[in-house]
Design an enzyme around this catalytic site. Structure first.
Site, short mmCIF file in Angstrom:
data_model
loop_
_atom_site.label_atom_id
_atom_site.label_comp_id
_atom_site.label_asym_id
_atom_site.label_seq_id
_atom_site.Cartn_x
_atom_site.Cartn_y
_atom_site.Cartn_z
N TYR A 124 38.67 32.36 29.22
CA TYR A 124 38.09 31.92 27.94
C TYR A 124 37.87 30.68 28.21
O TYR A 124 37.44 30.19 26.55
CB TYR A 124 39.87 31.70 27.60
CG TYR A 124 40.81 32.30 27.46
CD1 TYR A 124 41.53 33.24 28.23
CD2 TYR A 124 41.38 32.73 25.85
CE1 TYR A 124 42.73 34.01 28.27
CE2 TYR A 124 42.11 33.83 25.41
CZ TYR A 124 42.83 34.37 26.45
OH TYR A 124 42.79 35.15 26.59
N LYS A 172 46.92 36.89 40.80
CA LYS A 172 46.44 37.94 41.81
C LYS A 172 45.67 37.56 42.45
O LYS A 172 44.52 37.31 42.55
CB LYS A 172 45.09 37.98 40.32
CG LYS A 172 45.11 40.23 41.12
CD LYS A 172 46.73 41.12 41.03
CE LYS A 172 46.00 42.36 41.54
NZ LYS A 172 46.61 43.51 41.78
N ASP A 205 51.20 41.88 38.52
CA ASP A 205 51.40 42.99 37.62
C ASP A 205 52.89 43.30 38.62
O ASP A 205 53.61 43.41 37.02
CB ASP A 205 50.97 44.05 38.02
CG ASP A 205 49.87 43.89 40.07
OD1 ASP A 205 50.34 42.98 40.22
OD2 ASP A 205 49.78 44.54 40.55
N ASP A 229 48.12 33.71 28.58
CA ASP A 229 48.35 34.94 27.38
C ASP A 229 48.88 36.51 27.43
O ASP A 229 49.95 36.92 26.16
CB ASP A 229 46.94 35.14 26.97
CG ASP A 229 46.50 35.20 25.00
OD1 ASP A 229 47.66 35.20 24.49
OD2 ASP A 229 45.72 35.63 25.35
#
Ligand code: NAD
Length: 340
Positions: A124, A172, A205, A229
């Protein structure tokens, strides 16, 4: 004395949701001196920008704002006003609550999740460009020690102040070894300073799958911007959808309260969408202002109206086409009636 609060109706369904929320907040008897500020797609023609500087000045001066959602054009057009407000005021922490409300149709009955989302960097940061126009483009993902320390500390301080027992860092780092590797390392360092609160981490995930299957095993999630988000919308889905999940953005001495959802433009002007998420954002604001009793009164009224199931919007009906659903303002009326 009246609380001076910047009120940003936003665009799309924002103005009708903010109007409903304002009525509910005023029905508590607490006095507000609303400083109404226009921002969003609808003011582009008037001011030449979707975010006039006067909006930021008002928030800087009042230090508290209640904000409706604001549309961001997809793929082209101006950059997100929401992201711009967060960056301009260094609102580094985005707090989103997903809690089961009795009477809302859901798959799991006891969900109570807090998503703490870093609000100023990650993808972002908006650093992206064409490499070969029409063929290839790239975006730069920024993670810093400073912002990660801030957000993880915020998550632990929130957990401590609200008797929450577990903070989970979402990342991640197996693939993004530099950026999320740093996020995870810093999260582990900060966690060591809070021995009374359990800490673990999950790859994003796997986190998504576990939240869908076993949401009650989690408590406070702390995430870089993009994952936060996405997962906060997932958590909204677990408790009945975007219509019921409130949020807030915190900086140093400034707080901006707004629902998790966007402007839902296809429903704009129809008096259709659920005001609960915006009203509950107002409840978060009342707690921030120290108006604990009024906050509890609104929350109880919302729960009773939803549990009763008569005066609720379409999204809270098992059959979304149920003709007995009511509009935005009528649900707010029912909440006000329940309070008095
Ligand atoms: P959205 O949250 O506006 O709506 C997605 C869907 O969720 C809607 O079609 C509707 O079915 C449901 N929904 C949303 N709010 C609801 C409510 N109050 N009651 C009942 N159902 C509700 O997401 P989107 O369609 O992806 O985004 C629309 C615009 O909003 C985009 O321009 C986006 O950039 C912007 N947006 C703004 C904010 C913000 O202002 N903070 C946040 C997210 C998205």
């Amino acid at each position: 004395m009246a609380y001076r609060v910047t009120l940003i109706p936003g665009d799309g369904t924002g103005p009708e949701l903010v109007a409903a929320t304002r009525r509910v907040l005023e029905a508590t008897g607490i006095e507000f001196a609303w400083d109404v500020q226009e921002a969003g797609a609808d003011v582009m023609d008037k001011y030449g920008t979707p975010l006039p500087e006067t909006v930021l000045d008002s928030i800087r001066s009042n230090k508290v704002a209640l904000k409706g959602p604001i549309t961001t054009p997809i793929g082209t057009g101006f950059r997100s006003v929401n992201v711009a407000i967060r960056k301009a005021l260094d609102l580094y922490a985005n707090l989103r609550l997903a809690r089961t409300i009795e009477g809302v149709p859901v798959c799991h009955s006891m969900v109570d999740l807090i998503v703490v989302r870093e609000n100023t960097e990650c993808l972002y940061a908006g650093i992206e460009h064409d490499v070969i126009p029409g063929e290839a483009a790239e975006a730069i993902r920024i993670i810093t020690r400073r912002a990660t320390e801030h957000i993880v500390r915020f998550a632990f301080e929130y957990a401590r102040a609200n008797n929450r027992h577990l903070v989970t860092a979402v990342h991640k780092a197996n693939i993004l070894k530099a950026t999320d590797g740093l996020f995870l390392r810093v999260a582990e360092e900060v966690a060591a300073a809070y021995p009374g609160i359990e800490f673990n981490d999950r790859i994003v995930d796997n986190m998504a799958m576990q939240l869908v299957q076993r949401p009650y095993e989690y408590d406070v999630l702390v995430c870089p911007n993009l994952f936060g988000d996405i997962l906060s919308d997932l958590c909204s889905g677990l408790v009945g959808g975007l219509g019921v999940t409130p949020g807030a953005n915190f900086g140093h001495e400034i707080a901006v309260f707004e629902p998790v959802h966007g402007s839902a433009p296809k429903y704009a002007g129809q008096n259709k969408v659920n005001p609960t998420a915006t009203i509950l954002s107002g409840v978060m604001m009342l707690r921030y202002l120290g108006e604990i009793e009024a906050a509890a009164r609104i929350e109880a009224a919302i729960s009773n109206v939803i549990a009763e199931g008569r005066s609720v919007t379409y999204d809270l009906k098992t059959d979304r086409n149920d003709p007995s659903s009511v509009g935005t303002q009528e649900m707010a009326d029912a909440i006000i009636a329940m309070m008095t």
